[in-house]
Motif scaffolding. Structure first.
Motif, PDB file in Angstrom:
ATOM      1  N   LYS A 115      23.845   8.135   8.994  1.00 64.83           N
ATOM      2  CA  LYS A 115      25.227   7.908   9.442  1.00 64.83           C
ATOM      3  C   LYS A 115      26.205   7.704   8.286  1.00 64.83           C
ATOM      4  N   THR A 116      25.684   7.437   7.081  1.00 60.58           N
ATOM      5  CA  THR A 116      26.581   7.267   5.929  1.00 60.58           C
ATOM      6  C   THR A 116      26.952   8.598   5.279  1.00 60.58           C
ATOM      7  N   PHE A 157      24.859  14.559  24.091  1.00 64.41           N
ATOM      8  CA  PHE A 157      24.790  15.198  25.407  1.00 64.41           C
ATOM      9  C   PHE A 157      23.722  14.536  26.271  1.00 64.41           C
ATOM     10  N   LEU A 158      22.562  14.328  25.673  1.00 68.06           N
ATOM     11  CA  LEU A 158      21.423  13.833  26.443  1.00 68.06           C
ATOM     12  C   LEU A 158      21.489  12.335  26.736  1.00 68.06           C
ATOM     13  N   LEU A 159      21.856  11.544  25.726  1.00 65.54           N
ATOM     14  CA  LEU A 159      21.845  10.088  25.904  1.00 65.54           C
ATOM     15  C   LEU A 159      23.100   9.572  26.607  1.00 65.54           C
ATOM     16  N   ARG A 160      24.237  10.171  26.286  1.00 68.63           N
ATOM     17  CA  ARG A 160      25.507   9.663  26.823  1.00 68.63           C
ATOM     18  C   ARG A 160      26.136  10.627  27.824  1.00 68.63           C
ATOM     19  N   GLN A 161      25.441  11.731  28.067  1.00 66.30           N
ATOM     20  CA  GLN A 161      25.913  12.760  29.001  1.00 66.30           C
ATOM     21  C   GLN A 161      27.335  13.214  28.667  1.00 66.30           C
ATOM     22  N   GLU A 162      27.560  13.419  27.365  1.00 67.77           N
ATOM     23  CA  GLU A 162      28.851  13.925  26.904  1.00 67.77           C
ATOM     24  C   GLU A 162      29.082  15.314  27.502  1.00 67.77           C
ATOM     25  N   LYS A 163      30.320  15.627  27.769  1.00 67.27           N
ATOM     26  CA  LYS A 163      30.652  16.922  28.368  1.00 67.27           C
ATOM     27  C   LYS A 163      31.050  17.953  27.301  1.00 67.27           C
ATOM     28  N   MET A 216      28.310   6.906  17.487  1.00 66.38           N
ATOM     29  CA  MET A 216      27.183   6.763  18.405  1.00 66.38           C
ATOM     30  C   MET A 216      26.011   6.051  17.709  1.00 66.38           C
ATOM     31  N   MET A 217      25.915   6.213  16.383  1.00 60.83           N
ATOM     32  CA  MET A 217      24.812   5.594  15.630  1.00 60.83           C
ATOM     33  C   MET A 217      25.237   4.293  14.956  1.00 60.83           C
ATOM     34  N   LYS A 218      26.378   3.709  15.350  1.00 57.68           N
ATOM     35  CA  LYS A 218      26.889   2.515  14.657  1.00 57.68           C
ATOM     36  C   LYS A 218      25.866   1.385  14.660  1.00 57.68           C
ATOM     37  N   SER A 219      25.076   1.284  15.727  1.00 56.87           N
ATOM     38  CA  SER A 219      23.971   0.321  15.746  1.00 56.87           C
ATOM     39  C   SER A 219      22.675   1.137  15.665  1.00 56.87           C
ATOM     40  N   PRO A 220      22.135   1.315  14.453  1.00 52.75           N
ATOM     41  CA  PRO A 220      20.949   2.164  14.287  1.00 52.75           C
ATOM     42  C   PRO A 220      19.783   1.779  15.203  1.00 52.75           C
ATOM     43  N   GLN A 221      19.531   0.481  15.349  1.00 47.85           N
ATOM     44  CA  GLN A 221      18.404   0.068  16.189  1.00 47.85           C
ATOM     45  C   GLN A 221      18.654   0.423  17.656  1.00 47.85           C
ATOM     46  N   GLN A 222      19.899   0.242  18.112  1.00 50.38           N
ATOM     47  CA  GLN A 222      20.222   0.594  19.498  1.00 50.38           C
ATOM     48  C   GLN A 222      20.067   2.104  19.708  1.00 50.38           C
ATOM     49  N   PHE A 223      20.516   2.881  18.728  1.00 53.66           N
ATOM     50  CA  PHE A 223      20.377   4.344  18.811  1.00 53.66           C
ATOM     51  C   PHE A 223      18.902   4.726  18.898  1.00 53.66           C
ATOM     52  N   ILE A 224      18.083   4.133  18.041  1.00 52.07           N
ATOM     53  CA  ILE A 224      16.633   4.413  18.058  1.00 52.07           C
ATOM     54  C   ILE A 224      16.043   4.020  19.408  1.00 52.07           C
TER      55      ILE A 224
END
Length: 153
Positions: free
Chosen positions: A89-90, A107-113, A124-132
């Motif tokens: 992310k950096t 698209f898959l995790l947040r169902q972006e259009k 979307m990756m601002k919290s790496p652990q949450q993203f993982i």
């Protein structure tokens, strides 16, 4: 007189028999129509069953081809760690393939259009652990068709 009574009974029976023959003929014709309709329905059902079997075989073959890729994807997800996501992310301008992969996650995790740009991917990756965790908990077996359609280029 007995002869007249017998002749009258014979005539009545003859009329009754003729009426019965007419009824049987009508019923037989109706039965023939029903048999033909049933034969046509049977043909339709057999065609549908054959098509359903063809579709099942095709789906089974696709599944057989997809399973190894799913296993590789699971193994790749298990390699993700917080340090790698933090490093990713950096990046100011990563390779397009990196952007495409992270956008596909959107698209898959947040169902972006629409496809995410790199700045949105970084958010979307601002919290790496949450993203993982989101990637690891993703249910790849129940993806809505529209979400899959959005991931196509």
């Amino acid at each position: 007189r007995d002869l007249q009574v017998t002749l009258q009974q014979v005539d009545e029976k003859k009329i009754s028999t003729e009426e019965l023959i007419k009824q049987v003929t009508v019923a037989s014709g109706a039965a023939a129509v029903e048999r033909e309709a049933a034969r046509q329905e049977q043909s339709k059902c057999e065609a549908l069953a054959a098509e359903a079997q063809r579709m099942k075989n095709e789906a089974d073959n696709e599944l057989e081809e997809a399973l190894p890729a799913m296993e590789k994807a699971k193994a790749a997800v298990d390699c993700l760690d917080k340090a790698s996501i933090t490093e990713l992310k950096t990046f100011g301008k990563p390779a397009q393939e990196c952007i495409d992969v992270v956008a596909a996650c959107g698209f898959l995790l947040r169902q972006e259009k629409r496809k995410l740009g790199w700045k949105e991917c970084q958010l979307m990756m601002k919290s790496p652990q949450q993203f993982i965790d989101d990637v690891k908990n993703f249910d790849a077996e129940h993806i809505p068709e529209q979400v899959l359609a959005n991931t196509e280029p």
